[in-house]
Design a protein around this motif. Structure first.
Motif, PDB file in Angstrom:
ATOM      1  N   TRP A 443       0.635  -1.088  -0.214  1.00 29.25           N
ATOM      2  CA  TRP A 443       0.082   0.170  -0.076  1.00 29.25           C
ATOM      3  C   TRP A 443       0.535   0.988  -0.129  1.00 29.25           C
ATOM      4  N   ALA A 449      -0.066  -5.381   1.851  1.00 28.18           N
ATOM      5  CA  ALA A 449      -1.770  -6.199   1.383  1.00 28.18           C
ATOM      6  C   ALA A 449      -1.519  -7.272   2.392  1.00 28.18           C
ATOM      7  N   ASP A 451      -4.295  -9.259   2.318  1.00 18.54           N
ATOM      8  CA  ASP A 451      -5.401 -10.002   2.382  1.00 18.54           C
ATOM      9  C   ASP A 451      -5.960  -9.993   1.010  1.00 18.54           C
ATOM     10  N   VAL A 453      -7.083  -8.842  -2.791  1.00 19.62           N
ATOM     11  CA  VAL A 453      -8.160  -7.418  -2.692  1.00 19.62           C
ATOM     12  C   VAL A 453      -8.335  -7.712  -4.549  1.00 19.62           C
ATOM     13  N   ASP A 455      -9.748  -5.245  -7.755  1.00 17.43           N
ATOM     14  CA  ASP A 455     -10.421  -3.826  -7.364  1.00 17.43           C
ATOM     15  C   ASP A 455     -11.328  -3.914  -9.626  1.00 17.43           C
ATOM     16  N   ARG A 473      -5.373  -8.147  -7.428  1.00 14.00           N
ATOM     17  CA  ARG A 473      -4.640  -6.942  -7.006  1.00 14.00           C
ATOM     18  C   ARG A 473      -3.318  -7.545  -6.506  1.00 14.00           C
ATOM     19  N   SER A 474      -3.813  -8.611  -5.114  1.00 12.41           N
ATOM     20  CA  SER A 474      -3.274  -9.019  -4.235  1.00 12.41           C
ATOM     21  C   SER A 474      -3.826 -10.074  -4.410  1.00 12.41           C
TER      22      SER A 474
END
Length: 506
Positions: A443, A449, A451, A453, A455, A473-474
């Motif tokens: 971040w 991050a 967990d 993610v 988007d 994204r993660s």
């Protein structure tokens, strides 16, 4: 002169890039050959070239049209454009990324709705080239992660699903267990806290054991206390990924390799998305899911998503224990993690091929897919070092980063740490091993991050590119262990966001 039912186009000695069968599949008509000195006959493409002949496309009653030599280049160019256009595939959903998360997501889509037309594109020439094929090979049991987080829940679920999947598909694996070992009394509190976290997460059958009991599980390992996780295992995740890919194809999915996405565009006349590769190949899709791993932030920026989480490429360099000493390690041996540091530290990992990995360290790769110090992208490194989040992370863990870099340049310096656990390992017993690069999401405030993610750039349905592309994204470690649950969660989110995908009929 008239020939009923045939339109004649003279190609003469023009050699197209594709076979006659390829042309037939595009035109969807019966193709025949009319040679200048022979009767109508079906011939191969090399016969066409050798005999300087004509291609006849069965269509309707027309008059023969001949094309003079000066127009040959024009017609050849037109035909190639037609071929390229007709080759464009079209899907209900396209998955970008041929790693373990991408294929888990693609197979989940078709498992949930077999009537969907789903494709997957991958920039390499085969699956699992990067993270999915360069990792520790551990099946994790979910002890480390924050209780109640998706990461913890998906790891426990993934543990059971992985063993079930491997057994069902005859994938070699081994439930060899794991010890998290405290080598001195100062680590006992952290070990006990970790044990309580494991209980809260539902990590199966874990127990605290004392120093004497450590020897019953790992005879050559020293320690004062340990947590035993009997359900931790090992598997070759690249093999698992290939099985996911085979499942996807068997369910009706289509894979396109050597397709590195350059851009996403709106195809207005068809109200769909056009996905364009760096070689200008095109794929059409109504919706897209990206699972780009090390490239996930770049893919997200293409559709207007916010810059973070960034993807920080962290290279892990393993040492390899000599075969004559491999018997010293029975299962996974891990250190008690330092809660102030972002990585676990040196550990011992048996592999399915009988080898044993030691490590890894953790250094910033100088390229998104930088597997050695020789893999350098100056522009990418400068881009990363300019990011506020990266600067904050480096400032916070400067000492750790320097130590890891020194261990990378001088691998023997890891030996002292290794010998805290197994003193019988000597300098001559270790050699430089393989490397992997982890996509570490970060971040803008400098925190990692922790967990999953997902988007989407915009909730405005009129903007197809921003609204119809969902980015993963993660998917932080242990994303391989958690891959089946992650795929299910991504599909849940897609079906919730775009409900008609769950109801597309055959």
């Amino acid at each position: 002169m008239l020939i009923n039912h045939y339109l004649v186009i003279t190609f003469l000695t023009i050699i197209l890039d594709n076979s006659l069968s390829g042309i037939m599949s595009i035109c969807k008509y019966d193709l025949f050959i009319w040679c200048k000195w022979r009767e109508l006959a079906k011939l191969r493409l090399d016969d066409l070239v050798r005999n300087n002949c004509y291609i006849l496309i069965k269509m309707k009653l027309v008059q023969i049209t001949t094309i003079k030599m000066r127009n040959i280049k024009l017609f050849a160019s037109s035909c190639k454009r037609l071929y390229s256009k007709c080759q464009t595939s079209s899907y209900d959903v396209l998955v970008v990324g041929g790693g373990i998360v991408g294929f888990a997501t693609a197979r989940a889509l078709l498992s949930r709705n077999k009537h969907l037309h789903v494709g997957l594109v991958e920039k390499e020439n085969r699956p699992s080239v990067h993270q999915s094929g360069h990792n520790s090979g551990v099946i994790h049991a979910g002890i480390y992660y924050k209780p109640g987080s998706m990461r913890a829940k998906m790891c426990i679920e993934g543990l059971y699903k992985t063993y079930e999947y491997c057994a069902k598909n005859n994938i070699p694996h081994k439930k060899c267990g794991k010890l998290i070992v405290a080598t001195d009394e100062s680590q006992i509190k952290s070990l006990n806290d970790l044990y309580e976290r494991g209980l809260e997460n539902g990590t199966p059958d874990i127990k605290l054991i004392n120093g004497n009991d450590i020897k019953t599980i790992e005879p050559y390992c020293n320690g004062v206390r340990a947590i035993h996780l009997p359900h931790t295992g090992i598997v070759d995740w690249a093999v698992v990924t290939k099985h996911y890919a085979a499942d996807f194809v068997n369910l009706g999915g289509k894979i396109t390799y050597d397709f590195k996405v350059k851009s996403f565009e709106e195809c207005k006349h068809k109200k769909a998305l056009r996905i364009i590769s760096e070689t200008n190949k095109e794929v059409l899709a109504n919706y897209v899911i990206t699972c780009g791993g090390l490239q996930s932030d770049e893919l997200s920026l293409m559709t207007g998503c916010q810059p973070d989480p960034y993807i920080l490429p962290i290279r892990g360099e393993y040492l390899l224990l000599g075969k004559e000493k491999a018997h010293l390690v029975k299962g996974n041996i891990y250190p008690v993690p330092d809660p102030s540091l972002p990585f676990l530290g040196v550990h011992f990992t048996p592999r399915m091929d009988g080898s044993v990995f030691l490590g890894p360290n953790a250094v910033l790769a100088l390229k998104q897919e930088g597997y050695s110090w020789d893999d350098v992208s100056v522009s990418n490194t400068i881009r990363l070092l300019k990011l506020d989040g990266v600067q904050k992370l480096m400032a916070k863990h400067m000492k750790f980063g320097i130590n890891e870099t020194i261990k990378s340049l001088f691998p023997a310096m890891q030996l002292k740490e290794i010998q805290k656990y197994i003193p019988d390992i000597k300098r001559n017993d270790i050699i430089k091993g393989p490397t992997g690069v982890r996509a570490q999401p970060l971040w803008a405030n400098g925190t990692m991050a922790e967990d999953l993610v997902l988007d989407i750039a915009s909730n405005d349905p009129s903007d197809l590119v921003k609204h119809r592309i969902m980015h993963c994204r993660s998917a932080p470690s242990p994303s391989a262990t958690s891959s089946l649950p992650i795929g299910d969660v991504i599909v849940d989110k897609m079906f919730a966001k775009y409900p008609h995908l769950n109801h597309i009929p055959n």
